[in-house]
Design an enzyme around this catalytic site. Structure first.
Site, mmCIF file in Angstrom:
data_model
loop_
_atom_site.group_PDB
_atom_site.id
_atom_site.type_symbol
_atom_site.label_atom_id
_atom_site.label_comp_id
_atom_site.label_asym_id
_atom_site.label_seq_id
_atom_site.Cartn_x
_atom_site.Cartn_y
_atom_site.Cartn_z
ATOM 1 N N GLN A 1 0.836 -1.194 0.000
ATOM 2 C CA GLN A 1 0.000 0.000 0.000
ATOM 3 C C GLN A 1 0.879 1.255 0.000
ATOM 4 O O GLN A 1 1.202 1.794 1.050
ATOM 5 C CB GLN A 1 -0.941 0.004 1.209
ATOM 6 C CG GLN A 1 -1.958 1.106 1.108
ATOM 7 C CD GLN A 1 -3.066 0.948 2.134
ATOM 8 O OE1 GLN A 1 -3.152 -0.009 2.874
ATOM 9 N NE2 GLN A 1 -3.924 1.934 2.174
ATOM 10 N N PHE A 2 1.234 1.719 -1.194
ATOM 11 C CA PHE A 2 2.090 2.892 -1.315
ATOM 12 C C PHE A 2 1.418 4.139 -0.765
ATOM 13 O O PHE A 2 2.085 5.107 -0.412
ATOM 14 C CB PHE A 2 2.535 3.105 -2.772
ATOM 15 C CG PHE A 2 1.470 3.690 -3.665
ATOM 16 C CD1 PHE A 2 1.408 5.058 -3.872
ATOM 17 C CD2 PHE A 2 0.543 2.875 -4.292
ATOM 18 C CE1 PHE A 2 0.434 5.602 -4.692
ATOM 19 C CE2 PHE A 2 -0.439 3.403 -5.109
ATOM 20 C CZ PHE A 2 -0.503 4.775 -5.309
ATOM 21 N N THR A 3 0.082 4.131 -0.665
ATOM 22 C CA THR A 3 -0.631 5.320 -0.186
ATOM 23 C C THR A 3 -0.324 5.636 1.277
ATOM 24 O O THR A 3 -0.683 6.708 1.764
ATOM 25 C CB THR A 3 -2.151 5.179 -0.387
ATOM 26 O OG1 THR A 3 -2.614 4.037 0.328
ATOM 27 C CG2 THR A 3 -2.490 5.061 -1.862
#
Length: 145
Positions: free
Chosen positions: A78-80
């Site tokens: 989850q790069f967010t």
């Protein structure tokens, strides 16, 4: 590296209406990587996560680890987690590792988790994933290294 860990009774990740990862009792990990992450970062967090004592013992105290309860891990990229929301209303993700680096780090992280003997299921890096879970507690721990 940033990890949001949730103790779960069960969790699964679906891509294109197909369940690709599923666990019972254990940890759901939402995992993001920064450009400075390396082997040392991975080893540190693998140790912290696999030895975290947040399961109840016979006295009702949070004293047991994932290994003690024979739990599993569902690891979802989850790069967010690296969203910068200081300016405007649209988040910037420039603080996240580039996809090529993050993919390798994610794969290495999951292999190191599995090498501890804990079963590890994963999402699919870069895919549009639907994650469902039954949070247990709730217990949520945030790691940032």
């Amino acid at each position: 590296m940033k990890v949001v860990l949730q103790r779960v009774k069960q969790a699964q990740v679906t891509v294109d209406e197909e369940v690709i990862g599923k666990i019972g009792t254990g940890f759901l990990l939402l995992v993001g990587f920064g450009p400075d992450d390396n082997d040392e970062t991975l080893d540190y967090l693998v140790h912290k996560i696999t030895n975290l004592r947040v399961f109840e013992d016979e006295a009702g105290k949070l004293n047991l680890s994932l290994k003690d309860v024979q739990g599993s891990i569902l690891s979802v990229s989850q790069f967010t987690l690296y969203a910068n929301t200081k300016k405007g209303n649209r988040p910037s993700f420039t603080e996240a590792a580039q996809p090529e680096q993050a993919t390798q780090l994610y794969d290495d992280f999951n292999h190191r988790l599995a090498a501890t003997g804990i079963p590890v299921a994963t999402g699919k890096f870069g895919a549009n994933m639907q994650v469902s879970l039954i949070n247990d507690g709730p217990v949520t721990i945030i790691y940032e290294k």
